[in-house]
Design an enzyme around this catalytic site. Structure first.
Site, PDB file in Angstrom:
ATOM      1  N   CYS A  42       0.824  -1.244  -0.076  1.00  0.00           N
ATOM      2  CA  CYS A  42       0.059   0.008   0.168  1.00  0.00           C
ATOM      3  C   CYS A  42       0.948   1.434  -0.017  1.00  0.00           C
ATOM      4  O   CYS A  42       2.095   1.236   0.447  1.00  0.00           O
ATOM      5  CB  CYS A  42      -0.921   0.073   1.175  1.00  0.00           C
ATOM      6  SG  CYS A  42      -1.759   1.504   1.551  1.00  0.00           S
ATOM      7  N   SER A  44       0.744   3.740   1.987  1.00  0.00           N
ATOM      8  CA  SER A  44       0.977   4.194   3.258  1.00  0.00           C
ATOM      9  C   SER A  44       2.389   3.383   3.748  1.00  0.00           C
ATOM     10  O   SER A  44       3.183   3.961   4.434  1.00  0.00           O
ATOM     11  CB  SER A  44      -0.049   3.845   4.300  1.00  0.00           C
ATOM     12  OG  SER A  44      -1.379   4.283   3.861  1.00  0.00           O
ATOM     13  N   HIS A  47       5.008   5.546   2.387  1.00  0.00           N
ATOM     14  CA  HIS A  47       5.318   6.749   2.965  1.00  0.00           C
ATOM     15  C   HIS A  47       6.206   6.558   4.200  1.00  0.00           C
ATOM     16  O   HIS A  47       7.051   7.359   4.518  1.00  0.00           O
ATOM     17  CB  HIS A  47       3.904   7.427   3.639  1.00  0.00           C
ATOM     18  CG  HIS A  47       2.909   8.054   2.576  1.00  0.00           C
ATOM     19  ND1 HIS A  47       3.661   8.763   1.386  1.00  0.00           N
ATOM     20  CD2 HIS A  47       1.775   7.705   2.063  1.00  0.00           C
ATOM     21  CE1 HIS A  47       2.512   9.327   0.812  1.00  0.00           C
ATOM     22  NE2 HIS A  47       1.480   8.703   1.157  1.00  0.00           N
ATOM     23  N   HIS A  63      -0.011  -3.820   6.102  1.00  0.00           N
ATOM     24  CA  HIS A  63      -1.086  -3.887   6.674  1.00  0.00           C
ATOM     25  C   HIS A  63      -2.408  -4.179   6.050  1.00  0.00           C
ATOM     26  O   HIS A  63      -3.432  -3.670   6.179  1.00  0.00           O
ATOM     27  CB  HIS A  63      -1.438  -2.245   7.514  1.00  0.00           C
ATOM     28  CG  HIS A  63      -1.467  -1.259   6.347  1.00  0.00           C
ATOM     29  ND1 HIS A  63      -0.274  -0.675   5.579  1.00  0.00           N
ATOM     30  CD2 HIS A  63      -2.542  -0.889   5.426  1.00  0.00           C
ATOM     31  CE1 HIS A  63      -0.478  -0.066   4.726  1.00  0.00           C
ATOM     32  NE2 HIS A  63      -1.817   0.118   4.703  1.00  0.00           N
ATOM     33  N   CYS A 165      -7.385  -2.761   3.094  1.00  0.00           N
ATOM     34  CA  CYS A 165      -7.056  -1.274   3.248  1.00  0.00           C
ATOM     35  C   CYS A 165      -7.589  -0.612   2.018  1.00  0.00           C
ATOM     36  O   CYS A 165      -8.584   0.226   2.169  1.00  0.00           O
ATOM     37  CB  CYS A 165      -5.639  -1.058   3.431  1.00  0.00           C
ATOM     38  SG  CYS A 165      -5.259   0.888   3.497  1.00  0.00           S
TER      39      CYS A 165
HETATM   40 ZN    ZN Z   1      -2.930   1.024   3.288  1.00  0.00          ZN
END
Ligand code: ZN
Ligand code: ZN
Length: 363
Positions: A42, A44, A47, A63, A165
């Site tokens: 993902c 995120s 990041h 996640h 997610c």
């Molecule tokens: Zn995510």
């Protein structure tokens, strides 16, 4: 007791992850040990790898996992070994004002646990931090039972993991946060994995006009497969806003920003109907960013709303998996690449280059 598990560990920001064996502690009270079957990659996670989220290193990210319960700690009544489960990154304690509201997914335990920084992983006796309390870039992990949702065992795991997610963030933004109404008009700015899921959500909600907006014209086929009725290429000679007005002259009823750019959320607001348009911020904005909104944009009735994890609770994740199994939506064009854990860094490279919509690690 601990056991050795294989994991992709991020030792420092802006470095490739390395596959190492780490120690995993047994589940404590209220916790569950899971063996992951598949996990999505993902933005995120990226990041964190970029060092943007203030996360501590070394860290095990991941996640978007689906797996099976291995064992449960004390005081866990709802799960047993071999249950098929997805961890949802926001806990659901059932007791705090947010959980009891029935309106949001922002359980107070979420912030508390992130601040407490507990982790079941260690390496040479030192803690290896875990992102969002999940750590699906390890083949096994220990998570809190109040983050878990039991899901249909017939759901194909190489795709259903993304419902943890990205898919829930998108479908939830359309169907829960915005509550898109049948026959309405929708514009989705940025159609990566999450934006395509917003398009799917708008279609599931019965929207009549769904305009996908992206700078990359190659995204049109996937957008159409997700349910877009129109595709607008941004960044060209004619501004996207003007192209949208030709399709929806009064502005769209709902506009979604799915990139994480403040100016794009303002553009989404401008593209919405001045009387009742709703602009929804789905993309994760840079730390400290402010929203540049001319006050006049709001004076006639428009609104801006944030959406975190699509406003979904863990039960919604189970519901979306059921819809996926029923064939209400497809993830064939979202999950474009499957990799072994050893190639996880290549998966992130393909995310950044745009070669992959979603890559999934298969254990
Ligand atoms: Zn995510
Ligand atoms: Zn709560």
């Amino acid at each position: 007791m601990t056991q050795k598990v294989r994991a992709a560990v991020a030792f420092a920001p802006n470095e490739s992850m390395r596959i190492v064996e780490v120690d995993l502690a047994d589940p404590g009270p209220g916790q569950v040990m899971i063996r992951f079957i598949a996990t999505g990659l993902c933005h995120s996670d990226q990041h964190v790898l970029d060092g943007h989220m203030g996360h501590k290193f070394p860290a095990i990210l991941g996640h978007e996992g689906i797996g099976e319960v291995v064992s449960v700690g004390a005081d866990v009544a709802d799960f047993q070994p071999s249950d098929r489960v997805i961890p949802f990154l926001v806990p659901d304690c059932g007791r705090c004002a947010f959980c009891r509201s029935g309106r949001t997914n922002l359980c107070v335990e979420f912030g508390k646990r992130r601040a407490a920084d507990a982790t079941p992983f260690s390496l040479d006796g030192k803690p290896v931090h875990v992102f969002m309390g999940i750590g699906s870039f390890a083949e096994m992990s220990v998570v809190h039972a109040d983050m878990l949702v039991k899901v249909d065992e017939t759901a194909r795991t190489d795709q259903a993991c993304c419902i943890a997610c990205g898919v829930t963030t998108g479908i939830g933004a359309a169907t829960i946060t915005a509550n898109v109404q049948p026959g309405s008009s929708v514009a989705v700015f940025g159609v990566g994995g999450v934006g395509l899921s917003v398009v799917q959500g708008a279609r599931l909600a019965g929207a009549g006009t769904i305009i996908a907006v992206d700078r990359n014209p190659d995204k049109e086929p996937a957008a159409r497969l997700s349910g877009a009725t129109h595709f607008v290429t941004a960044g060209g000679e004619e501004p996207a806003g003007r192209q949208i007005r030709r399709i929806a002259p009064m502005g769209v009823d709902y506009a979604f920003e799915c990139v994480g750019m403040p100016q794009l959320l303002t553009d989404a607001l401008a593209a919405s109907n001045p009387g009742w348009g709703l602009a929804v911020g789905v993309g994760i904005m840079p730390d400290g960013a402010t929203l540049p909104v001319p006050a006049g944009y709001l004076s006639s009735g428009r609104a801006v709303k944030g959406s975190y994890m699509g406003g979904a609770k863990r039960q919604d994740v189970g519901r979306f998996v059921d819809m996926f199994v029923k064939g209400d939506f497809s993830l064939d064009h979202i999950v474009t690449h499957r990799l072994p854990l050893e190639e996880i860094n290549r998966g992130f490279d393909m995310m950044l280059s745009g070669e992959a919509v979603r890559s999934v690690v298969i254990y």
